[in-house]
Structure formats: structure tokens, C-alpha cells
Design a protein around this motif. Structure first.
Motif, PDB file in Angstrom:
ATOM      1  N   ALA A 104       0.675  -0.895   0.294  1.00 59.18           N
ATOM      2  CA  ALA A 104       0.396  -0.026  -0.318  1.00 59.18           C
ATOM      3  C   ALA A 104       0.548   1.333  -0.110  1.00 59.18           C
ATOM      4  O   ALA A 104       0.194   2.687  -0.645  1.00 59.18           O
ATOM      5  CB  ALA A 104      -0.973   0.379   0.873  1.00 59.18           C
ATOM      6  N   CYS A 105       1.755   1.205   0.989  1.00 56.25           N
ATOM      7  CA  CYS A 105       2.825   2.241   0.875  1.00 56.25           C
ATOM      8  C   CYS A 105       3.536   2.714  -0.608  1.00 56.25           C
ATOM      9  O   CYS A 105       3.567   3.626  -1.300  1.00 56.25           O
ATOM     10  CB  CYS A 105       4.072   2.471   1.750  1.00 56.25           C
ATOM     11  SG  CYS A 105       3.235   2.197   3.428  1.00 56.25           S
ATOM     12  N   ARG A 106       3.914   1.763  -1.192  1.00 54.02           N
ATOM     13  CA  ARG A 106       4.516   1.602  -2.643  1.00 54.02           C
ATOM     14  C   ARG A 106       3.960   1.849  -3.590  1.00 54.02           C
ATOM     15  O   ARG A 106       3.958   2.882  -4.554  1.00 54.02           O
ATOM     16  CB  ARG A 106       5.078   0.445  -2.908  1.00 54.02           C
ATOM     17  CG  ARG A 106       6.524   0.315  -2.025  1.00 54.02           C
ATOM     18  CD  ARG A 106       6.730  -0.731  -2.918  1.00 54.02           C
ATOM     19  NE  ARG A 106       6.722  -2.246  -2.211  1.00 54.02           N
ATOM     20  CZ  ARG A 106       6.051  -3.112  -1.659  1.00 54.02           C
ATOM     21  NH1 ARG A 106       6.700  -2.706   0.031  1.00 54.02           N
ATOM     22  NH2 ARG A 106       5.303  -4.266  -1.383  1.00 54.02           N
ATOM     23  N   THR A 107       2.444   1.708  -3.739  1.00 56.14           N
ATOM     24  CA  THR A 107       1.726   1.992  -5.179  1.00 56.14           C
ATOM     25  C   THR A 107       1.271   3.702  -4.616  1.00 56.14           C
ATOM     26  O   THR A 107       0.811   3.705  -4.938  1.00 56.14           O
ATOM     27  CB  THR A 107      -0.292   0.874  -4.209  1.00 56.14           C
ATOM     28  OG1 THR A 107       0.680  -0.447  -4.453  1.00 56.14           O
ATOM     29  CG2 THR A 107      -0.679   1.129  -5.113  1.00 56.14           C
ATOM     30  N   PHE A 108       0.380   3.548  -2.782  1.00 51.77           N
ATOM     31  CA  PHE A 108       0.627   5.352  -2.625  1.00 51.77           C
ATOM     32  C   PHE A 108       1.256   6.421  -3.731  1.00 51.77           C
ATOM     33  O   PHE A 108       1.130   6.936  -4.183  1.00 51.77           O
ATOM     34  CB  PHE A 108       0.262   5.635  -1.200  1.00 51.77           C
ATOM     35  CG  PHE A 108      -0.115   6.797  -1.489  1.00 51.77           C
ATOM     36  CD1 PHE A 108      -0.856   7.304  -1.138  1.00 51.77           C
ATOM     37  CD2 PHE A 108       1.112   7.358  -0.533  1.00 51.77           C
ATOM     38  CE1 PHE A 108      -1.313   9.046  -0.613  1.00 51.77           C
ATOM     39  CE2 PHE A 108       0.727   9.276  -0.124  1.00 51.77           C
ATOM     40  CZ  PHE A 108      -0.093   9.575  -0.608  1.00 51.77           C
ATOM     41  N   ASN A 109       3.206   5.909  -3.561  1.00 51.61           N
ATOM     42  CA  ASN A 109       3.842   6.639  -3.772  1.00 51.61           C
ATOM     43  C   ASN A 109       3.951   7.137  -4.935  1.00 51.61           C
ATOM     44  O   ASN A 109       3.670   7.852  -6.451  1.00 51.61           O
ATOM     45  CB  ASN A 109       5.387   5.803  -3.230  1.00 51.61           C
ATOM     46  CG  ASN A 109       5.439   6.649  -1.582  1.00 51.61           C
ATOM     47  OD1 ASN A 109       5.033   7.372  -1.375  1.00 51.61           O
ATOM     48  ND2 ASN A 109       6.503   6.173  -1.247  1.00 51.61           N
ATOM     49  N   VAL A 110       3.456   5.413  -6.312  1.00 52.63           N
ATOM     50  CA  VAL A 110       3.189   5.578  -8.013  1.00 52.63           C
ATOM     51  C   VAL A 110       2.031   6.244  -7.944  1.00 52.63           C
ATOM     52  O   VAL A 110       2.290   7.138  -8.471  1.00 52.63           O
ATOM     53  CB  VAL A 110       2.833   3.992  -8.142  1.00 52.63           C
ATOM     54  CG1 VAL A 110       3.043   4.515  -9.421  1.00 52.63           C
ATOM     55  CG2 VAL A 110       4.321   3.165  -7.755  1.00 52.63           C
ATOM     56  N   LEU A 111       1.038   6.085  -7.294  1.00 57.59           N
ATOM     57  CA  LEU A 111      -0.139   6.765  -7.419  1.00 57.59           C
ATOM     58  C   LEU A 111       0.118   8.306  -7.220  1.00 57.59           C
ATOM     59  O   LEU A 111      -0.575   9.128  -8.015  1.00 57.59           O
ATOM     60  CB  LEU A 111      -1.280   6.687  -6.809  1.00 57.59           C
ATOM     61  CG  LEU A 111      -1.747   4.943  -6.884  1.00 57.59           C
ATOM     62  CD1 LEU A 111      -3.335   4.409  -6.264  1.00 57.59           C
ATOM     63  CD2 LEU A 111      -2.476   5.374  -8.473  1.00 57.59           C
ATOM     64  N   LEU A 112       0.791   8.593  -6.450  1.00 52.88           N
ATOM     65  CA  LEU A 112       1.101  10.413  -5.871  1.00 52.88           C
ATOM     66  C   LEU A 112       2.164  11.281  -6.642  1.00 52.88           C
ATOM     67  O   LEU A 112       1.574  11.616  -7.482  1.00 52.88           O
ATOM     68  CB  LEU A 112       1.504  10.746  -4.234  1.00 52.88           C
ATOM     69  CG  LEU A 112       1.989  11.866  -3.880  1.00 52.88           C
ATOM     70  CD1 LEU A 112       0.521  12.633  -3.530  1.00 52.88           C
ATOM     71  CD2 LEU A 112       2.901  11.774  -3.012  1.00 52.88           C
ATOM     72  N   ALA A 113       2.630  10.112  -7.638  1.00 48.64           N
ATOM     73  CA  ALA A 113       3.787  10.494  -8.899  1.00 48.64           C
ATOM     74  C   ALA A 113       2.543  10.885  -9.918  1.00 48.64           C
ATOM     75  O   ALA A 113       3.725  11.635 -10.871  1.00 48.64           O
ATOM     76  CB  ALA A 113       4.696   9.765  -8.351  1.00 48.64           C
ATOM     77  N   GLU A 114       1.826  10.165 -10.109  1.00 43.71           N
ATOM     78  CA  GLU A 114       0.824  10.240 -11.351  1.00 43.71           C
ATOM     79  C   GLU A 114      -0.348  11.250 -11.257  1.00 43.71           C
ATOM     80  O   GLU A 114      -0.827  11.733 -12.027  1.00 43.71           O
ATOM     81  CB  GLU A 114       0.682   8.972 -11.459  1.00 43.71           C
ATOM     82  CG  GLU A 114       1.021   7.685 -11.620  1.00 43.71           C
ATOM     83  CD  GLU A 114       0.808   6.591 -12.368  1.00 43.71           C
ATOM     84  OE1 GLU A 114      -1.097   6.110 -11.881  1.00 43.71           O
ATOM     85  OE2 GLU A 114       0.936   5.293 -12.853  1.00 43.71           O
ATOM     86  N   GLU A 115      -0.125  12.085  -9.985  1.00 45.12           N
ATOM     87  CA  GLU A 115      -0.865  12.991  -9.526  1.00 45.12           C
ATOM     88  C   GLU A 115      -2.567  12.438  -9.175  1.00 45.12           C
ATOM     89  O   GLU A 115      -3.304  13.672  -9.916  1.00 45.12           O
ATOM     90  CB  GLU A 115      -0.514  14.026 -10.535  1.00 45.12           C
ATOM     91  CG  GLU A 115       0.975  14.384 -10.715  1.00 45.12           C
ATOM     92  CD  GLU A 115       0.757  15.845 -11.014  1.00 45.12           C
ATOM     93  OE1 GLU A 115       0.144  16.772 -11.387  1.00 45.12           O
ATOM     94  OE2 GLU A 115       1.854  16.241 -11.200  1.00 45.12           O
ATOM     95  N   ARG A 116      -2.671  11.253  -8.738  1.00 40.59           N
ATOM     96  CA  ARG A 116      -3.613  10.667  -8.518  1.00 40.59           C
ATOM     97  C   ARG A 116      -4.017  11.223  -7.567  1.00 40.59           C
ATOM     98  O   ARG A 116      -3.445  11.973  -6.946  1.00 40.59           O
ATOM     99  CB  ARG A 116      -3.888   9.126  -9.217  1.00 40.59           C
ATOM    100  CG  ARG A 116      -3.716   9.487 -10.833  1.00 40.59           C
ATOM    101  CD  ARG A 116      -3.457   7.752 -11.188  1.00 40.59           C
ATOM    102  NE  ARG A 116      -5.211   7.195 -10.518  1.00 40.59           N
ATOM    103  CZ  ARG A 116      -5.383   5.886 -10.898  1.00 40.59           C
ATOM    104  NH1 ARG A 116      -4.006   4.772 -11.676  1.00 40.59           N
ATOM    105  NH2 ARG A 116      -6.686   4.822 -10.921  1.00 40.59           N
ATOM    106  N   SER A 117      -6.241  11.224  -7.466  1.00 47.00           N
ATOM    107  CA  SER A 117      -6.291  11.353  -6.086  1.00 47.00           C
ATOM    108  C   SER A 117      -6.663  10.447  -5.800  1.00 47.00           C
ATOM    109  O   SER A 117      -7.030   9.540  -5.847  1.00 47.00           O
ATOM    110  CB  SER A 117      -7.876  12.411  -6.406  1.00 47.00           C
ATOM    111  OG  SER A 117      -8.738  12.941  -5.317  1.00 47.00           O
ATOM    112  N   ALA A 118      -5.738   9.889  -4.140  1.00 41.11           N
ATOM    113  CA  ALA A 118      -6.040   8.686  -3.689  1.00 41.11           C
ATOM    114  C   ALA A 118      -5.515   8.900  -2.060  1.00 41.11           C
ATOM    115  O   ALA A 118      -4.940  10.093  -1.957  1.00 41.11           O
ATOM    116  CB  ALA A 118      -5.012   7.708  -4.397  1.00 41.11           C
ATOM    117  N   ALA A 119      -5.616   7.848  -1.539  1.00 43.27           N
ATOM    118  CA  ALA A 119      -5.730   8.241  -0.305  1.00 43.27           C
ATOM    119  C   ALA A 119      -5.234   6.901   0.450  1.00 43.27           C
ATOM    120  O   ALA A 119      -5.066   5.632  -0.769  1.00 43.27           O
ATOM    121  CB  ALA A 119      -6.501   8.625   0.853  1.00 43.27           C
TER     122      ALA A 119
END
Length: 125
Positions: A104-119
């Protein structure tokens, strides 16, 4: 702690490490479980998926504009939440993805790098 930092904007709450009962996020150490969004990290007073209260979780997530994905890190291994949690989040337009906390930590970072709205709602390891 393992360093899992991808390149992202300096004002974002990137997860830099996890383990030993906590997290390193945006240069700050957190003990215990946390809820992380692009712009803030807050303590989350649970130690197991069975303690998740859907109403308090939704209240914490209301601060995230246009949230479409919630990553739930369930600890050292994947544990599925009660079906009511997934249904309630879906009613709010939020998809739930459960995985172990490291994933979940790694996936969050990827989504953040893609500028997606995630938590990410992360149970400490």
C-alpha cells in the motif's frame, strides 16, 4: 526501514519508509497507524482491520477532493475488511484496494507521482 521514495513534488506527503511500528512520511516520523493523503498525514488509532469504523474513516477522507481510490494497508499480510466497509465506500464513489501495508505504501507513492487523487489508510507493522 526500506527507502521507497519516488520523485514527486516537494509539498506532497511521500511515504519514505515503513516498519518498526511506524512510518517516515515527508521527512517526519510517525508511530502507529496513519491516514495519508497528498497534502497531509494524520494519526489513525487502530491496530487491526477489525477496528476500522467506516464513519470515522469517511470523515477523515472528506478532506481529499475528488478521492477515487483508498488504499488500505492491512499490516504484514492482506486481510479483507468487512463487506460493509467496501459497500459504504463504493456508495461514496471511493474504490477500496486492500493489500499488505508495504504494498500500500509503494502503490500510494506511485499514484502520487502520477498526480492521482488517492489516500492510504495504513496499519503499522
Amino acid at each position: 526501514m526500506a527507502d521507497i521514495t519516488p520523485p514527486v513534488s516537494a509539498d506532497h506527503q511521500i511515504i519514505q519508509g515503513y516498519g518498526d511500528g511506524g512510518f517516515r512520511i515527508a521527512g517526519q516520523d510517525y508511530v502507529g497507524s496513519v491516514i495519508v493523503t497528498a497534502l497531509e498525514t494524520s494519526a489513525w488509532d487502530i491496530t487491526s482491520i477489525n477496528e476500522v469504523d467506516v464513519n470515522s474513516l469517511l470523515a477523515a477522507l472528506k478532506r481529499v477532493p475528488e478521492l477515487t481510490v483508498l488504499l488500505m494497508g492491512t499490516g504484514p499480510k492482506i486481510v479483507l475488511p468487512a463487506p460493509e466497509l467496501r459497500l459504504k465506500l463504493r456508495e461514496e464513489g471511493i474504490g477500496l484496494e486492500c493489500m499488505d501495508t508495504g504494498a500500500a505504501c509503494r502503490t500510494f507513492n506511485v499514484l502520487l507521482a502520477e498526480e492521482r487523487s488517492a489516500a492510504a489508510a495504513l496499519i503499522h507493522i
